[in-house]
Design a protein around this motif. Structure first.
Motif, PDB file in Angstrom:
ATOM      1  N   VAL A   1     -66.729  -9.502  91.019  1.00  0.00           N
ATOM      2  CA  VAL A   1     -66.236 -10.355  91.410  1.00  0.00           C
ATOM      3  C   VAL A   1     -68.046 -11.010  92.828  1.00  0.00           C
ATOM      4  CG1 VAL A   1     -63.958 -10.341  91.558  1.00  0.00           C
ATOM      5  CG2 VAL A   1     -64.991  -8.906  93.105  1.00  0.00           C
ATOM      6  N   GLY A   2     -67.886 -12.419  93.198  1.00  0.00           N
ATOM      7  CA  GLY A   2     -69.244 -12.691  93.138  1.00  0.00           C
ATOM      8  C   GLY A   2     -69.214 -12.386  95.065  1.00  0.00           C
ATOM      9  N   VAL A   3     -68.195 -11.942  95.459  1.00  0.00           N
ATOM     10  CA  VAL A   3     -67.762 -12.408  96.628  1.00  0.00           C
ATOM     11  C   VAL A   3     -67.944 -10.800  97.462  1.00  0.00           C
ATOM     12  CG1 VAL A   3     -65.802 -13.476  95.902  1.00  0.00           C
ATOM     13  CG2 VAL A   3     -65.068 -11.206  96.200  1.00  0.00           C
ATOM     14  N   THR A   4     -69.067 -10.245  97.213  1.00  0.00           N
ATOM     15  CA  THR A   4     -69.475  -9.051  97.643  1.00  0.00           C
ATOM     16  C   THR A   4     -69.610  -8.945  99.113  1.00  0.00           C
ATOM     17  OG1 THR A   4     -72.086  -8.797  97.048  1.00  0.00           O
ATOM     18  CG2 THR A   4     -69.894  -7.831  95.761  1.00  0.00           C
ATOM     19  N   GLY A   5     -70.057  -9.580  99.732  1.00  0.00           N
ATOM     20  CA  GLY A   5     -70.458 -10.479 101.358  1.00  0.00           C
ATOM     21  C   GLY A   5     -68.870 -10.628 101.807  1.00  0.00           C
ATOM     22  N   ILE A   6     -68.016 -10.993 101.428  1.00  0.00           N
ATOM     23  CA  ILE A   6     -67.292 -11.045 102.381  1.00  0.00           C
ATOM     24  C   ILE A   6     -65.926  -9.344 102.847  1.00  0.00           C
ATOM     25  CG2 ILE A   6     -64.855 -12.620 102.599  1.00  0.00           C
ATOM     26  CD1 ILE A   6     -65.918 -13.755  99.700  1.00  0.00           C
ATOM     27  N   PHE A   7     -66.699  -8.918 101.975  1.00  0.00           N
ATOM     28  CA  PHE A   7     -66.006  -7.502 101.878  1.00  0.00           C
ATOM     29  C   PHE A   7     -66.481  -6.580 103.155  1.00  0.00           C
ATOM     30  CE2 PHE A   7     -65.598  -3.283 100.992  1.00  0.00           C
ATOM     31  CZ  PHE A   7     -64.420  -2.267 100.072  1.00  0.00           C
ATOM     32  N   VAL A   8     -68.352  -7.048 102.792  1.00  0.00           N
ATOM     33  CA  VAL A   8     -68.858  -5.922 103.321  1.00  0.00           C
ATOM     34  C   VAL A   8     -69.320  -6.567 105.638  1.00  0.00           C
ATOM     35  CG1 VAL A   8     -71.569  -5.301 104.198  1.00  0.00           C
ATOM     36  CG2 VAL A   8     -70.631  -5.355 101.742  1.00  0.00           C
ATOM     37  N   ILE A   9     -69.100  -8.116 105.406  1.00  0.00           N
ATOM     38  CA  ILE A   9     -68.527  -8.312 106.698  1.00  0.00           C
ATOM     39  C   ILE A   9     -67.370  -8.185 107.319  1.00  0.00           C
ATOM     40  CG2 ILE A   9     -68.255 -10.871 106.401  1.00  0.00           C
ATOM     41  CD1 ILE A   9     -70.459 -11.304 108.262  1.00  0.00           C
ATOM     42  N   SER A  10     -66.788  -8.283 106.495  1.00  0.00           N
ATOM     43  CA  SER A  10     -65.091  -7.939 106.929  1.00  0.00           C
ATOM     44  C   SER A  10     -64.842  -6.290 107.476  1.00  0.00           C
ATOM     45  CB  SER A  10     -64.226  -8.106 105.966  1.00  0.00           C
ATOM     46  OG  SER A  10     -64.656  -7.271 104.422  1.00  0.00           O
ATOM     47  N   THR A  11     -65.673  -5.714 107.199  1.00  0.00           N
ATOM     48  CA  THR A  11     -66.041  -4.448 107.482  1.00  0.00           C
ATOM     49  C   THR A  11     -66.708  -4.037 108.569  1.00  0.00           C
ATOM     50  OG1 THR A  11     -65.668  -3.472 104.992  1.00  0.00           O
ATOM     51  CG2 THR A  11     -66.112  -1.628 106.996  1.00  0.00           C
ATOM     52  N   LEU A  12     -68.282  -4.449 108.760  1.00  0.00           N
ATOM     53  CA  LEU A  12     -69.323  -4.571 109.582  1.00  0.00           C
ATOM     54  C   LEU A  12     -69.127  -5.479 110.989  1.00  0.00           C
ATOM     55  CD1 LEU A  12     -72.778  -4.872 107.214  1.00  0.00           C
ATOM     56  CD2 LEU A  12     -70.824  -2.588 108.091  1.00  0.00           C
ATOM     57  N   LYS A  13     -68.522  -6.433 111.161  1.00  0.00           N
ATOM     58  CA  LYS A  13     -68.002  -6.829 111.927  1.00  0.00           C
ATOM     59  C   LYS A  13     -66.980  -6.301 112.986  1.00  0.00           C
ATOM     60  CE  LYS A  13     -62.701  -9.584 111.373  1.00  0.00           C
ATOM     61  NZ  LYS A  13     -62.372  -9.225 112.768  1.00  0.00           N
ATOM     62  N   HIS A  14     -66.164  -5.080 112.875  1.00  0.00           N
ATOM     63  CA  HIS A  14     -65.104  -4.266 113.512  1.00  0.00           C
ATOM     64  C   HIS A  14     -66.303  -3.147 114.097  1.00  0.00           C
ATOM     65  CE1 HIS A  14     -61.792  -5.353 112.632  1.00  0.00           C
ATOM     66  NE2 HIS A  14     -62.247  -5.284 111.530  1.00  0.00           N
ATOM     67  N   ILE A  15     -67.455  -3.022 113.791  1.00  0.00           N
ATOM     68  CA  ILE A  15     -68.429  -2.116 114.091  1.00  0.00           C
ATOM     69  C   ILE A  15     -70.242  -2.747 114.770  1.00  0.00           C
ATOM     70  CG2 ILE A  15     -70.614   0.432 113.117  1.00  0.00           C
ATOM     71  CD1 ILE A  15     -68.582  -0.573 110.544  1.00  0.00           C
ATOM     72  N   ILE A  16     -70.461  -3.361 114.075  1.00  0.00           N
ATOM     73  CA  ILE A  16     -71.855  -4.205 115.421  1.00  0.00           C
ATOM     74  C   ILE A  16     -71.098  -5.313 115.596  1.00  0.00           C
ATOM     75  CG2 ILE A  16     -73.479  -5.293 114.861  1.00  0.00           C
ATOM     76  CD1 ILE A  16     -73.846  -4.200 111.714  1.00  0.00           C
ATOM     77  N   GLU A  17     -71.104  -4.964 116.947  1.00  0.00           N
ATOM     78  CA  GLU A  17     -70.564  -6.982 117.912  1.00  0.00           C
ATOM     79  C   GLU A  17     -71.556  -7.794 118.123  1.00  0.00           C
ATOM     80  OE1 GLU A  17     -69.255  -4.767 121.141  1.00  0.00           O
ATOM     81  OE2 GLU A  17     -67.049  -3.119 120.726  1.00  0.00           O
ATOM     82  N   ASP A  18     -72.364  -7.302 118.161  1.00  0.00           N
ATOM     83  CA  ASP A  18     -73.617  -8.197 118.587  1.00  0.00           C
ATOM     84  C   ASP A  18     -73.850  -9.265 117.357  1.00  0.00           C
ATOM     85  OD1 ASP A  18     -76.407  -9.505 120.331  1.00  0.00           O
ATOM     86  OD2 ASP A  18     -76.980  -9.806 118.292  1.00  0.00           O
ATOM     87  N   ARG A  19     -73.783 -10.625 116.796  1.00  0.00           N
ATOM     88  CA  ARG A  19     -74.132 -11.397 116.184  1.00  0.00           C
ATOM     89  C   ARG A  19     -74.995 -11.602 115.522  1.00  0.00           C
ATOM     90  NH1 ARG A  19     -74.733 -13.992 120.954  1.00  0.00           N
ATOM     91  NH2 ARG A  19     -76.549 -15.858 121.001  1.00  0.00           N
ATOM     92  N   ARG A  20     -75.923 -10.973 115.856  1.00  0.00           N
ATOM     93  CA  ARG A  20     -77.840 -11.529 115.269  1.00  0.00           C
ATOM     94  C   ARG A  20     -78.039  -9.528 114.850  1.00  0.00           C
ATOM     95  NH1 ARG A  20     -80.458 -12.678 120.766  1.00  0.00           N
ATOM     96  NH2 ARG A  20     -78.817 -11.468 121.543  1.00  0.00           N
TER      97      ARG A  20
END
Length: 256
Positions: free
Chosen positions: A150-169
């Motif tokens: 499935v070509g959606v790995t970016g969605i998988f990664v960011i849905s996880t990382l957004k809980h860890i890395i709070e700064d948007r940049r």
């Protein structure tokens, strides 16, 4: 002049499609530079309706490689490099074992499972703090495994990382580094398998160049947003993409 133009065009594309892809690359790169996801999936959907089937994934992969490299260069001071290196190690493992384990799993099942997981990760009330450094090795392994189907790995990664890395940049920069390596691995595989990237050379070069313009535009938008505003926007975007994934998987299951 006509002969020069014809030399730039891949045989399978019209002039209109050639120009359209170059222009769209600006906007899709801007979306990803501003929000981390969305642009690649949008570009893939368009390319699937224009390019020959056997060229869609490899050409999209190398364009995304260039686009993520541009984001990495412009956001390099915000990247969590230690976490990224562990992620890269996981990518190597996931790529090696993916084909052997998942060949019997229907793609539509994976889409439903992944879409459901992304929605949970996006909306669950608790914060995930454990996925750091070595745990990102697991994240790299899982996403590389899924990238084969499935070509959606970016969605998988960011849905996880957004809980860890709070700064948007920091989130966008780290995502760019991680996704760059994943697309690099994909391009290497297609090259080894004999795909002729040279047949699409000018399209790739011009889409990467226009994509870098989009990256600069998206970065300016990102800098103007607050972390709170970014958090709301990315939550909505992830939800839309996850629901689309669920719809695709469920529809394929019913029709299959």
């Amino acid at each position: 002049m006509v002969d020069l133009w014809q030399s730039l065009l891949p045989e399978a594309l019209s002039s209109f499609d050639f120009i359209l892809l170059i222009i769209v690359s600006i906007f899709t790169s801007a979306i990803t530079a501003a929000f981390g996801v969305g642009g690649g999936a949008t570009l893939l959907a368009l390319m699937a309706n224009i390019l020959p089937a056997n060229a869609v994934i490899p050409v999209h992969g190398v364009v995304q490689l260039g686009s993520n490299t541009g984001r990495l260069l412009t956001m390099r001071k915000f990247i969590h490099w230690r976490m990224t290196l562990w992620f890269i190690g996981g990518c190597a493992v996931g790529s090696l074992i993916g084909g052997q384990i998942a060949v019997s799993i229907p793609k539509n099942w994976l889409q439903v499972i992944l879409g459901s997981f992304i929605l949970v990760m996006c909306w669950e009330p608790f914060k995930i703090k454990a996925i750091r450094d070595r745990s990102s090795f697991l994240l790299g392994s899982v996403t590389s495994f899924l990238a084969m189907f499935v070509g959606v790995t970016g969605i998988f990664v960011i849905s996880t990382l957004k809980h860890i890395i709070e700064d948007r940049r920091e989130l966008i920069g780290t995502m760019a580094a991680m996704m760059m390596f994943q697309h690099l691995s994909k391009c290497v595989v297609f090259f080894v398998l004999g795909f002729s990237f040279s047949d699409w050379g000018w399209l790739i070069v011009l889409m990467i160049a226009s994509g870098f313009i989009g990256t600069l535009l998206g970065r300016n938008l990102l800098n103007r947003m607050s972390n709170q505003g970014f958090g709301t926007a990315i939550k909505i975007l992830i939800t839309v993409l996850a629901l689309r994934l669920l719809y695709t998987g469920i529809t394929a299951t019913i029709n299959g």
